[in-house]
Design a protein around this motif. Structure first.
Motif, mmCIF file in Angstrom:
data_model
loop_
_atom_site.group_PDB
_atom_site.id
_atom_site.type_symbol
_atom_site.label_atom_id
_atom_site.label_comp_id
_atom_site.label_asym_id
_atom_site.label_seq_id
_atom_site.Cartn_x
_atom_site.Cartn_y
_atom_site.Cartn_z
ATOM 1 N N GLN A 10 30.875 14.557 -15.465
ATOM 2 C CA GLN A 10 31.781 14.361 -16.598
ATOM 3 C C GLN A 10 33.143 13.859 -16.137
ATOM 4 O O GLN A 10 33.738 12.975 -16.762
ATOM 5 C CB GLN A 10 31.923 15.679 -17.367
ATOM 6 N N PHE A 11 33.653 14.414 -15.061
ATOM 7 C CA PHE A 11 34.954 13.997 -14.539
ATOM 8 C C PHE A 11 34.932 12.524 -14.160
ATOM 9 O O PHE A 11 35.850 11.770 -14.513
ATOM 10 C CB PHE A 11 35.323 14.855 -13.331
ATOM 11 N N LEU A 12 33.894 12.106 -13.448
ATOM 12 C CA LEU A 12 33.826 10.712 -13.014
ATOM 13 C C LEU A 12 33.657 9.763 -14.194
ATOM 14 O O LEU A 12 34.240 8.670 -14.206
ATOM 15 C CB LEU A 12 32.679 10.529 -12.018
ATOM 16 N N TRP A 13 32.845 10.147 -15.176
ATOM 17 C CA TRP A 13 32.657 9.292 -16.348
ATOM 18 C C TRP A 13 33.974 9.039 -17.079
ATOM 19 O O TRP A 13 34.292 7.913 -17.437
ATOM 20 C CB TRP A 13 31.647 9.920 -17.305
ATOM 21 N N VAL A 14 34.727 10.107 -17.303
ATOM 22 C CA VAL A 14 35.973 9.967 -18.055
ATOM 23 C C VAL A 14 37.055 9.317 -17.197
ATOM 24 O O VAL A 14 37.835 8.491 -17.680
ATOM 25 C CB VAL A 14 36.431 11.347 -18.574
ATOM 26 N N TRP A 15 37.112 9.684 -15.932
ATOM 27 C CA TRP A 15 38.138 9.128 -15.038
ATOM 28 C C TRP A 15 38.005 7.616 -14.927
ATOM 29 O O TRP A 15 39.013 6.900 -14.883
ATOM 30 C CB TRP A 15 38.002 9.772 -13.651
ATOM 31 N N ASN A 16 36.786 7.108 -14.871
ATOM 32 C CA ASN A 16 36.559 5.673 -14.689
ATOM 33 C C ASN A 16 36.358 4.914 -16.005
ATOM 34 O O ASN A 16 36.084 3.716 -15.976
ATOM 35 C CB ASN A 16 35.334 5.449 -13.792
ATOM 36 N N ASP A 17 36.476 5.595 -17.132
ATOM 37 C CA ASP A 17 36.224 4.932 -18.409
ATOM 38 C C ASP A 17 37.353 3.966 -18.761
ATOM 39 O O ASP A 17 38.532 4.249 -18.548
ATOM 40 C CB ASP A 17 36.099 5.977 -19.523
ATOM 41 N N MET A 18 36.958 2.829 -19.319
ATOM 42 C CA MET A 18 37.947 1.881 -19.822
ATOM 43 C C MET A 18 37.675 1.496 -21.273
ATOM 44 O O MET A 18 38.606 1.195 -22.022
ATOM 45 C CB MET A 18 37.981 0.612 -18.963
ATOM 46 N N LEU A 19 36.405 1.514 -21.695
ATOM 47 C CA LEU A 19 36.069 1.092 -23.047
ATOM 48 C C LEU A 19 36.760 1.961 -24.093
ATOM 49 O O LEU A 19 37.403 1.439 -25.020
ATOM 50 C CB LEU A 19 34.552 1.136 -23.244
ATOM 51 N N GLY B 284 52.509 5.454 -12.477
ATOM 52 C CA GLY B 284 52.638 6.910 -12.429
ATOM 53 C C GLY B 284 52.369 7.550 -13.778
ATOM 54 O O GLY B 284 51.648 8.559 -13.878
ATOM 55 N N ALA B 285 52.911 6.980 -14.837
ATOM 56 C CA ALA B 285 52.667 7.527 -16.178
ATOM 57 C C ALA B 285 51.205 7.398 -16.563
ATOM 58 O O ALA B 285 50.619 8.323 -17.157
ATOM 59 C CB ALA B 285 53.547 6.806 -17.195
ATOM 60 N N SER B 286 50.575 6.274 -16.210
ATOM 61 C CA SER B 286 49.160 6.107 -16.541
ATOM 62 C C SER B 286 48.284 7.071 -15.747
ATOM 63 O O SER B 286 47.246 7.523 -16.237
ATOM 64 C CB SER B 286 48.724 4.666 -16.276
ATOM 65 N N PHE B 287 48.710 7.411 -14.532
ATOM 66 C CA PHE B 287 47.962 8.390 -13.737
ATOM 67 C C PHE B 287 47.949 9.750 -14.432
ATOM 68 O O PHE B 287 46.898 10.390 -14.567
ATOM 69 C CB PHE B 287 48.574 8.504 -12.340
ATOM 70 N N TRP B 288 49.102 10.196 -14.884
ATOM 71 C CA TRP B 288 49.160 11.499 -15.548
ATOM 72 C C TRP B 288 48.479 11.456 -16.910
ATOM 73 O O TRP B 288 47.932 12.473 -17.366
ATOM 74 C CB TRP B 288 50.612 11.952 -15.684
ATOM 75 N N ASN B 289 48.483 10.302 -17.554
ATOM 76 C CA ASN B 289 47.698 10.177 -18.792
ATOM 77 C C ASN B 289 46.208 10.344 -18.501
ATOM 78 O O ASN B 289 45.480 10.969 -19.281
ATOM 79 C CB ASN B 289 47.948 8.813 -19.440
ATOM 80 N N THR B 290 45.745 9.772 -17.381
ATOM 81 C CA THR B 290 44.342 9.923 -16.990
ATOM 82 C C THR B 290 44.013 11.390 -16.735
ATOM 83 O O THR B 290 42.951 11.880 -17.139
ATOM 84 C CB THR B 290 44.050 9.094 -15.732
ATOM 85 N N VAL B 291 44.919 12.092 -16.052
ATOM 86 C CA VAL B 291 44.707 13.523 -15.810
ATOM 87 C C VAL B 291 44.679 14.296 -17.130
ATOM 88 O O VAL B 291 43.835 15.173 -17.335
ATOM 89 C CB VAL B 291 45.810 14.069 -14.878
ATOM 90 N N ALA B 292 45.600 13.954 -18.044
ATOM 91 C CA ALA B 292 45.670 14.656 -19.333
ATOM 92 C C ALA B 292 44.442 14.391 -20.188
ATOM 93 O O ALA B 292 44.124 15.200 -21.073
ATOM 94 C CB ALA B 292 46.928 14.209 -20.086
ATOM 95 N N ILE B 293 43.735 13.300 -19.946
ATOM 96 C CA ILE B 293 42.506 13.006 -20.683
ATOM 97 C C ILE B 293 41.300 13.627 -19.995
ATOM 98 O O ILE B 293 40.438 14.242 -20.638
ATOM 99 C CB ILE B 293 42.320 11.487 -20.829
ATOM 100 N N THR B 294 41.226 13.492 -18.673
ATOM 101 C CA THR B 294 40.020 13.871 -17.940
ATOM 102 C C THR B 294 39.864 15.379 -17.826
ATOM 103 O O THR B 294 38.762 15.913 -18.043
ATOM 104 C CB THR B 294 40.047 13.243 -16.537
ATOM 105 N N VAL B 295 40.914 16.083 -17.463
ATOM 106 C CA VAL B 295 40.802 17.526 -17.226
ATOM 107 C C VAL B 295 40.432 18.295 -18.494
ATOM 108 O O VAL B 295 39.471 19.088 -18.489
ATOM 109 C CB VAL B 295 42.099 18.063 -16.594
ATOM 110 N N PRO B 296 41.136 18.118 -19.628
ATOM 111 C CA PRO B 296 40.719 18.839 -20.842
ATOM 112 C C PRO B 296 39.310 18.465 -21.301
ATOM 113 O O PRO B 296 38.557 19.328 -21.772
ATOM 114 C CB PRO B 296 41.768 18.430 -21.883
ATOM 115 N N THR B 297 38.949 17.191 -21.168
ATOM 116 C CA THR B 297 37.606 16.774 -21.567
ATOM 117 C C THR B 297 36.549 17.491 -20.745
ATOM 118 O O THR B 297 35.561 18.013 -21.288
ATOM 119 C CB THR B 297 37.448 15.257 -21.401
#
Length: 299
Positions: free
Chosen positions: A227-236, A92-105
């Protein structure tokens, strides 16, 4: 007279383009058969996703003992325990971290790129074309060469491992493509619309907000999906710049890999949950997707 009349159809037939074998097969079979074949191919490509869903709805013991296709004969094996355990952990925390990274980007890339693309397309300033060539040249710069220098810079300014650091990196490397895409779309807007707005006394920012931005919605929406998909699926980038407290879903799922096992109960359910929002976003804006991909290709 008769000879000319008789040879005219023959000449017309000779000048007509010949259909290839695939075209003749499609004509004979009809569009209905082709649509059925395309639907079957689409369902075939969905089989791995279906298997992932079934694996996520069964226990590890059952998955290790049987193939996922046995679910059709044993529906009682379905359980949501994997999802309950996943949400009770750190997912759950990692999900919201993903949102906090993807949406502003995504918002920053669209906003900055749209203004820059308008300037490159419709504003005159010294060195405009040369600067645009530099932006296009940045498209070929691989991300890997910047990982160590940017990490050292982040360490000096104190943002290494934080969410803002990850966002800034994604924005920096997302802008060249975004500017290139939007500029090619904006330049296709009729110049008469902009001249009419200028004659009415509208400043450049007003023209951008009221004329260019609304007309550029197809390209902007398509860019948002990319852009959303690139950042959402990024791991590197997450592996390098995000610490465990700020890790997104991709890094969290990677950390669940066991040394001598696949940990499918967590990975399958987490992977399927990570699919939901990108799929909703894509289907919500799919009508803009093809238009955005063709942006700037035709003038």
């Amino acid at each position: 007279m008769t000879t000319a009349t008789a040879t005219a159809p023959a000449q017309s037939h000779a000048g007509a383009p010949r259909r290839n074998l695939a075209g003749r097969i499609v004509d004979r079979l009809g569009s209905g058969v082709v649509q059925v074949v395309m639907i079957l191919l689409g369902l075939f490509w969905l089989v791995p996703t279906l298997g992932l869903l079934v694996v996520s709805l069964r226990t590890t013991e059952v998955n290790n003992a049987e193939g996922w296709w046995t679910i059709f004969t044993k529906p009682a094996e379905i359980t949501i325990a994997n999802y309950a355990d996943l949400l009770a952990g750190g997912f759950g925390a990692s999900f919201w971290n993903t949102v906090a990274i993807t949406v502003p980007t995504t918002i920053l890339v669209i906003g900055i790129a749209a203004m820059a693309a308008y300037a490159f397309a419709w504003m005159e300033f010294p060195g405009r074309d040369l600067l645009f060539l530099v932006v296009v040249g940045l498209l070929i710069v691989p991300i890997q060469i910047a990982l160590i220098p940017v990490a050292a810079l982040y360490g000096q300014v104190g943002i290494f491992g934080s969410i803002p650091g990850v966002v800034l990196f994604h924005v920096a490397f997302g802008l060249p493509f975004a500017i290139f895409l939007l500029r090619n779309f904006f330049i296709g807007i009729p110049a008469s619309l902009l001249e009419a707005a200028r004659m009415d006394g509208a400043p450049e920012w007003r023209i951008f907000v009221s004329v260019v931005f609304p007309l550029g919605k197809p390209a902007i929406a398509s860019l948002g999906i990319f852009q959303f998909l690139w950042v959402w699926n990024d791991m590197l980038i997450a592996l390098v710049y995000a610490n465990p407290a700020n890790q997104p879903m991709t890094k969290y799922l990677q950390s669940q890999m066991r040394q001598f096992g696949t940990n499918m109960d967590i990975l399958s359910s987490g992977a399927f949950l990570s699919l939901i929002i990108p799929l909703v976003l894509f289907f919500a804006f799919q009508r803009y997707f093809v238009q955005g991909m063709m942006a700037g290709s035709v003038k």
